[in-house]
Design an enzyme around this catalytic site. Structure first.
Site, PDB file in Angstrom:
ATOM      1  N   GLY A  84     -18.809 -37.596  45.408  1.00 20.07           N
ATOM      2  CA  GLY A  84     -20.069 -38.724  45.785  1.00 20.07           C
ATOM      3  C   GLY A  84     -20.011 -39.621  45.189  1.00 20.07           C
ATOM      4  O   GLY A  84     -19.236 -39.962  44.052  1.00 20.07           O
ATOM      5  N   GLY A  86     -21.355 -41.482  42.617  1.00 23.26           N
ATOM      6  CA  GLY A  86     -21.917 -41.333  41.207  1.00 23.26           C
ATOM      7  C   GLY A  86     -22.624 -42.198  40.567  1.00 23.26           C
ATOM      8  O   GLY A  86     -23.393 -42.244  39.627  1.00 23.26           O
ATOM      9  N   ARG A  87     -22.233 -43.622  40.810  1.00 24.06           N
ATOM     10  CA  ARG A  87     -22.526 -44.778  40.348  1.00 24.06           C
ATOM     11  C   ARG A  87     -22.978 -46.142  41.250  1.00 24.06           C
ATOM     12  O   ARG A  87     -23.457 -47.059  40.648  1.00 24.06           O
ATOM     13  CB  ARG A  87     -21.908 -45.295  38.914  1.00 24.06           C
ATOM     14  CG  ARG A  87     -20.396 -45.379  39.519  1.00 24.06           C
ATOM     15  CD  ARG A  87     -19.593 -45.822  38.324  1.00 24.06           C
ATOM     16  NE  ARG A  87     -18.376 -45.758  38.525  1.00 24.06           N
ATOM     17  CZ  ARG A  87     -17.249 -46.339  37.590  1.00 24.06           C
ATOM     18  NH1 ARG A  87     -17.742 -46.521  36.450  1.00 24.06           N
ATOM     19  NH2 ARG A  87     -16.186 -46.345  37.917  1.00 24.06           N
ATOM     20  N   LYS A 107     -21.930 -51.478  43.163  1.00 19.90           N
ATOM     21  CA  LYS A 107     -21.295 -50.337  42.139  1.00 19.90           C
ATOM     22  C   LYS A 107     -21.923 -50.455  40.549  1.00 19.90           C
ATOM     23  O   LYS A 107     -21.765 -51.871  40.006  1.00 19.90           O
ATOM     24  CB  LYS A 107     -19.711 -50.574  41.917  1.00 19.90           C
ATOM     25  CG  LYS A 107     -19.100 -49.341  41.087  1.00 19.90           C
ATOM     26  CD  LYS A 107     -17.679 -49.754  41.471  1.00 19.90           C
ATOM     27  CE  LYS A 107     -16.747 -48.832  40.483  1.00 19.90           C
ATOM     28  NZ  LYS A 107     -15.397 -48.896  40.740  1.00 19.90           N
ATOM     29  N   GLY A 120     -23.741 -43.124  35.465  1.00 19.36           N
ATOM     30  CA  GLY A 120     -23.986 -43.931  36.689  1.00 19.36           C
ATOM     31  C   GLY A 120     -23.734 -45.545  36.527  1.00 19.36           C
ATOM     32  O   GLY A 120     -24.202 -46.259  37.306  1.00 19.36           O
ATOM     33  N   ARG A 170     -19.295 -54.726  46.072  1.00 22.15           N
ATOM     34  CA  ARG A 170     -18.239 -54.476  46.832  1.00 22.15           C
ATOM     35  C   ARG A 170     -18.435 -54.741  48.320  1.00 22.15           C
ATOM     36  O   ARG A 170     -19.483 -54.133  48.876  1.00 22.15           O
ATOM     37  CB  ARG A 170     -17.467 -52.899  46.549  1.00 22.15           C
ATOM     38  CG  ARG A 170     -16.257 -52.594  47.019  1.00 22.15           C
ATOM     39  CD  ARG A 170     -15.588 -51.558  46.346  1.00 22.15           C
ATOM     40  NE  ARG A 170     -16.265 -50.567  46.502  1.00 22.15           N
ATOM     41  CZ  ARG A 170     -15.916 -49.269  45.902  1.00 22.15           C
ATOM     42  NH1 ARG A 170     -15.167 -49.267  44.927  1.00 22.15           N
ATOM     43  NH2 ARG A 170     -16.477 -48.193  46.211  1.00 22.15           N
ATOM     44  N   ASP A 245     -10.310 -38.854  47.906  1.00 20.44           N
ATOM     45  CA  ASP A 245     -11.577 -39.398  47.868  1.00 20.44           C
ATOM     46  C   ASP A 245     -11.356 -40.880  47.686  1.00 20.44           C
ATOM     47  O   ASP A 245     -12.138 -41.740  47.733  1.00 20.44           O
ATOM     48  CB  ASP A 245     -12.501 -38.879  46.834  1.00 20.44           C
ATOM     49  CG  ASP A 245     -12.043 -38.742  45.255  1.00 20.44           C
ATOM     50  OD1 ASP A 245     -11.150 -38.205  45.001  1.00 20.44           O
ATOM     51  OD2 ASP A 245     -12.701 -39.554  44.551  1.00 20.44           O
ATOM     52  N   ASN A 246     -10.318 -41.373  47.428  1.00 16.93           N
ATOM     53  CA  ASN A 246      -9.974 -42.820  47.121  1.00 16.93           C
ATOM     54  C   ASN A 246      -9.194 -43.532  48.384  1.00 16.93           C
ATOM     55  O   ASN A 246      -8.640 -44.587  48.274  1.00 16.93           O
ATOM     56  CB  ASN A 246      -9.202 -42.837  45.781  1.00 16.93           C
ATOM     57  CG  ASN A 246     -10.226 -42.482  44.669  1.00 16.93           C
ATOM     58  OD1 ASN A 246     -11.272 -42.705  44.706  1.00 16.93           O
ATOM     59  ND2 ASN A 246      -9.717 -42.409  43.506  1.00 16.93           N
ATOM     60  N   ASP A 255     -11.259 -48.605  45.852  1.00 18.26           N
ATOM     61  CA  ASP A 255     -11.473 -48.067  44.235  1.00 18.26           C
ATOM     62  C   ASP A 255     -10.388 -48.221  43.287  1.00 18.26           C
ATOM     63  O   ASP A 255      -9.444 -47.725  43.000  1.00 18.26           O
ATOM     64  CB  ASP A 255     -11.292 -46.371  44.513  1.00 18.26           C
ATOM     65  CG  ASP A 255     -12.636 -45.748  45.084  1.00 18.26           C
ATOM     66  OD1 ASP A 255     -13.631 -46.443  45.235  1.00 18.26           O
ATOM     67  OD2 ASP A 255     -12.762 -44.773  45.383  1.00 18.26           O
TER      68      ASP A 255
END
Length: 579
Positions: A84, A86-87, A107, A120, A170, A245-246, A255
């Site tokens: 997920g 995270g930051r 981000k 984070g 982003r 996840d990327n 990413d």
């Protein structure tokens, strides 16, 4: 800006709504006017006046609905469970000037429920690298996230040492990853049907009317991913962390962590210091893309015979999934072969059918046996050239760009428009035309001695001869053949479009210029910008932003170091995942 925010209307289990945790004493880093114009950001006085405060999390404008996404994934080939944002926070979804849905993702905005052991935050060095690389890739014509801008601050962040906290806005067509489906399959399987409908209607709306929307959706993701990775291979880009996840569902690069562009050509190059086995080495990227898609698509079998759209029920079994994945290799190979031919200045095919825009991504081009021989000859030259680059540790980008000098020295247009191969370009003409490329060629020649130099010279002669004899049907002849034959008689149109001329010098050189950049974001370039920025000087970020906005053109603002590869046999530079 026109806000959509459709993701925020999905089931609440898919995200956590929260405000950003502001950075302290933010300072402007760099602002991207190109992205701002595309979003319509630049026409809003409040957004323009407060962009630093917005990007630092101090102001959340009206229309923003910040949330952290939940997703999961396989990292380095192993199931990593829930991951997920995270930051980062999906701040808003807007419609850009072209009517395209666009995510604004901030981000470095503090802890979320998905931060795990992280803090984070993002640091300035990684923020600058992502900012410049997203801009560079977009300017190179590769599907990529970009950024509206970034800020730095006096918030300190501990990594290996204390560093400056930063934040990046982003921008991407989506932040839905293959890992979203992995999360749903493992933690909320009842949402799979609803979420699949959302992905199709939002990002592939034409497929909603298909008789097999799920299979068509999977096939489209497979093909777009294959094209994206072929583009990476062609430009010499190594992602570094190709976890599930990327990778996005639209074939858009996201990413940017321990990425890098090839310099001295080594296909086995590992640019991520955490990649101890070389799983994500440059040469492995095509296979890893295939592996990730195979892991992702199997979850859709749970939708077999479910009514996903009104009246539509599909059989999603092993055979249908394998048929979807079967698109990957031919799509990758065709796109890569077309691209590598262009990098040698030549078309993949000159036939009427091949030049026609396909109505279906799977439609094969109809080419003659003679054209197939020409293509194979071009590919053989390309692969031998790659071997020369690898064997002699030559620079990837410079090597391909130097082919402009080789082509200019090997072909010349006569007054009547025909081609005449030349043994060498005259001493007077060489420095005048394409001087940058002649310098690159001279640098390669200076590095080689003995048999390697002889092999390189022999290859140049073969390449020049291939260019001088390359048959191409005239543009008018091809167009007339297509128009007269129509789509029902494409094969006859191809046979009628026999070559009636050979390719001219300008066509070759223009193709070489369009396919081979002068500038890529070398690690040394990024590092120089980072070091100056950490000292409060963002002028090098500005110079690189301008330089990388037009990567295919020689520019006066360039420094010699922008085109100089590392010292031969120098230890390869690897980048940390810590950011």
């Amino acid at each position: 800006m026109k806000f959509i925010n459709s993701y925020a209307r999905l089931d609440a289990r898919l995200y956590h709504k929260q405000l950003p945790t502001p950075l302290q004493h933010p300072q402007a880093g760099h602002f991207n006017p190109i992205v701002a114009q595309q979003l319509g950001w630049d026409t809003d006085e409040q957004l323009m006046a407060n962009w630093v405060a917005i990007l630092s999390g101090q102001i959340v404008p009206d229309g923003f609905e910040p949330l952290a996404m939940a997703y999961a994934g396989h990292q380095f080939g192993h199931w990593a469970g829930q991951l997920g944002d995270g930051r980062g926070l999906l701040m808003a979804q807007v419609e850009d000037l072209d009517g395209n849905l666009t995510d604004l993702h901030l981000k470095g905005m503090g802890l979320t429920p998905y931060s795990r052991m992280g803090d984070g935050r993002a640091v300035l060095r990684s923020t600058i690298r992502e900012y410049l690389c997203g801009h560079a890739m977009s300017s190179l014509g590769i599907r990529s996230s970009n950024a509206l801008g970034f800020v730095t601050s006096k918030t300190t962040v501990r990594r290996e040492t204390l560093e400056q906290g930063a934040a990046l806005m982003r921008v991407a067509d989506t932040h839905i990853r293959l890992g979203h489906i992995e999360w749903i399959a493992n933690f909320a399987p009842d949402l799979l049907s609803e979420f699949t409908q959302y992905m199709i209607t939002t990002y592939y709306p034409k497929l909603a009317k298909s008789a097999t929307p799920i299979q068509d959706f999977i096939s489209q993701v497979v093909q777009r991913t294959a094209v994206m990775i072929a583009d990476w291979q062609l430009i010499g880009f190594a992602h570094g962390v190709m976890n599930t996840d990327n990778l996005s569902i639209t074939g858009t690069t996201i990413d940017y962590g321990p990425f890098g562009f090839l310099e001295r050509f080594n296909p086995a190059w590992i640019n991520n210091h955490s990649d101890h086995t070389g799983r994500y080495a440059y040469q492995n990227q095509p296979a890893i893309g295939h592996w990730n898609l195979q892991i992702w698509m199997r979850h859709f079998s749970a939708l077999s015979q479910q009514e996903i759209f009104s009246g539509i029920r599909e059989t999603i079994d092993q055979a249908s999934l394998e048929a979807c994945l079967a698109h990957y290799e031919p799509t990758f190979m065709r796109h890569y072969q077309q691209g590598i031919c262009a990098k040698l200045g030549l078309p993949w095919s000159s036939s009427a059918q091949a030049l026609r825009q396909p109505t279906n991504g799977d439609a094969p081009a109809v080419i003659s046996d003679d054209e197939a021989k020409q293509i194979n000859a071009t590919l053989a030259l390309a692969f031998e050239f790659l071997d020369i680059l690898e064997t002699n540790q030559l620079d990837y980008s410079n090597g391909f760009r130097a082919l402009i000098a080789v082509a200019a020295g090997g072909m010349n247009m006569d007054d009547d428009g025909s081609n005449t191969p030349l043994d060498s370009l005259s001493e007077q003409a060489a420095p005048m035309a394409h001087s940058h490329e002649h310098q690159l060629l001279a640098a390669i020649n200076d590095e080689l001695v003995g048999k390697p130099l002889q092999r390189w010279q022999q290859w140049q002669s073969q390449y020049q001869a291939h260019l001088a004899a390359y048959p191409v049907a005239s543009t008018a002849h091809v167009a007339n053949s297509v128009a007269s034959a129509g789509t029902q008689d494409a094969a006859k149109a191809d046979s009628d479009s026999k070559a009636d001329m050979t390719i001219d010098t300008n066509t070759v050189i223009n193709s070489l210029k369009q396919a081979n950049p002068v500038y890529v974001l070398r690690n040394a370039m990024a590092q120089q910008a980072i070091e100056q920025a950490e000292a409060g000087d963002f002028s090098e970020v500005e110079r690189l932003f301008t330089l990388l906005a037009s990567p295919y053109q020689v520019q006066d603002i360039a420094h010699p170091a922008d085109s100089i590869p590392p010292v031969k046999d120098a230890p390869p530079l690897v980048i940390s995942c810590s950011s």
